[in-house]
Write an enzyme that holds these catalytic residues in place. Structure first.
Site, mmCIF file in Angstrom:
data_model
loop_
_atom_site.group_PDB
_atom_site.id
_atom_site.type_symbol
_atom_site.label_atom_id
_atom_site.label_comp_id
_atom_site.label_asym_id
_atom_site.label_seq_id
_atom_site.Cartn_x
_atom_site.Cartn_y
_atom_site.Cartn_z
ATOM 1 N NE ARG A 94 6.565 -3.124 17.989
ATOM 2 C CZ ARG A 94 7.381 -2.159 17.583
ATOM 3 N NH1 ARG A 94 7.100 -1.481 16.488
ATOM 4 N NH2 ARG A 94 8.471 -1.879 18.255
ATOM 5 C CB THR A 140 13.246 -2.451 8.562
ATOM 6 O OG1 THR A 140 12.088 -1.715 8.169
ATOM 7 C CG2 THR A 140 12.954 -3.946 8.566
ATOM 8 C CG HIS A 184 5.272 2.142 13.792
ATOM 9 N ND1 HIS A 184 4.748 1.075 13.113
ATOM 10 C CD2 HIS A 184 5.189 3.203 12.956
ATOM 11 C CE1 HIS A 184 4.367 1.466 11.907
ATOM 12 N NE2 HIS A 184 4.622 2.757 11.789
ATOM 13 N NE ARG A 185 11.162 1.087 19.783
ATOM 14 C CZ ARG A 185 12.239 1.828 19.720
ATOM 15 N NH1 ARG A 185 12.279 3.001 20.321
ATOM 16 N NH2 ARG A 185 13.309 1.402 19.087
ATOM 17 C CG ASP A 195 5.687 -2.095 9.511
ATOM 18 O OD1 ASP A 195 5.912 -1.600 8.395
ATOM 19 O OD2 ASP A 195 4.768 -1.716 10.246
ATOM 20 N N GLY A 228 0.837 -1.190 0.000
ATOM 21 C CA GLY A 228 0.000 0.000 0.000
ATOM 22 C C GLY A 228 0.870 1.237 0.000
ATOM 23 C CB SER A 233 -2.267 2.562 2.453
ATOM 24 O OG SER A 233 -1.360 1.567 2.907
ATOM 25 N N GLY A 234 -2.805 2.150 5.740
ATOM 26 C CA GLY A 234 -3.357 1.222 6.709
ATOM 27 C C GLY A 234 -2.737 -0.163 6.631
ATOM 28 C CE LYS A 235 2.989 0.439 3.498
ATOM 29 N NZ LYS A 235 2.581 1.789 3.900
#
Length: 191
Positions: free
Chosen positions: A55, A36, A51-52, A83, A9, A13-15
């Site tokens: 999760r 990454t 992001h962390r 990701d 995406g 996009s929400g991927k």
């Protein structure tokens, strides 16, 4: 039985959210998140922090240089979420001296080494793992006006083709809505 699912995406996009939800719903195994990104500035540090925070705390996080990640994930069982492939590739590209050079032969050899490393990455998880890979689809963007940008788009497009050919399922995500281009979502409850 192992599986490879590719989530494609554009940016935002929400991927990544879909891949994370898939990892959560697969259940029945440890989730290893392969981060990454490389922190180069405050904005990227803030993005990584978001992001962390999104999760689950029970997930294991694995980081490292892009060249070392295939070996770090070798034999990992359970659920493996990478990701993202785009940041992994961009770090390899930017470390390559020929990436922005005029020597096309040197660049072609470097691109082959990077794509060979991608094959190694895709082969690394255990046969029993669910390998979820997030990647940006760059084919809808304009052609970059500079060599390094064009080489990155070419590399990303080729890498996505390699990953998609090997994948059991491929989702293209737009506005948070997945369109399954190949296969079906991994077997999971409540989906």
């Amino acid at each position: 039985m192992s599986s490879l699912t590719l989530f494609l995406g554009g940016m935002r996009s929400g991927k990544s959210r879909l891949a994370q939800t898939t990892a959560e719903r697969l259940g029945g195994g440890t989730v290893t998140y392969v981060a990454t990104a490389d922190v180069k500035d405050a904005e990227m540090a803030a993005r990584i922090a978001l992001h962390r925070a999104a999760r689950p705390e029970t997930w294991h996080t694995l980081e490292g240089t892009p060249e070392k990640i295939p070996e770090k994930i070798r034999g990992i069982r359970g659920i493996l979420l990478l990701d993202c492939l785009t940041l992994w590739l961009s770090r390899l590209l930017l470390a390559e001296p020929s990436a922005d050079g005029e020597d096309l032969v040197a660049w072609n050899a470097a691109e082959k080494r990077i794509l060979d490393l991608l094959e190694h990455l895709l082969d690394a998880p255990a046969r029993s793992a669910h390998f979820l890979v997030v990647s940006n689809e760059v084919g809808h963007a304009p052609i970059p006006p500079y060599r390094l940008g064009r080489r990155f788009v070419d590399l990303q497009g080729r890498a996505n083709q390699v990953a998609a050919a090997r994948a059991d399922a491929v989702a293209f995500v737009v506005a948070g809505i997945p369109q399954w281009l190949k296969g079906t979502p991994p077997d999971m409850p409540d989906l």
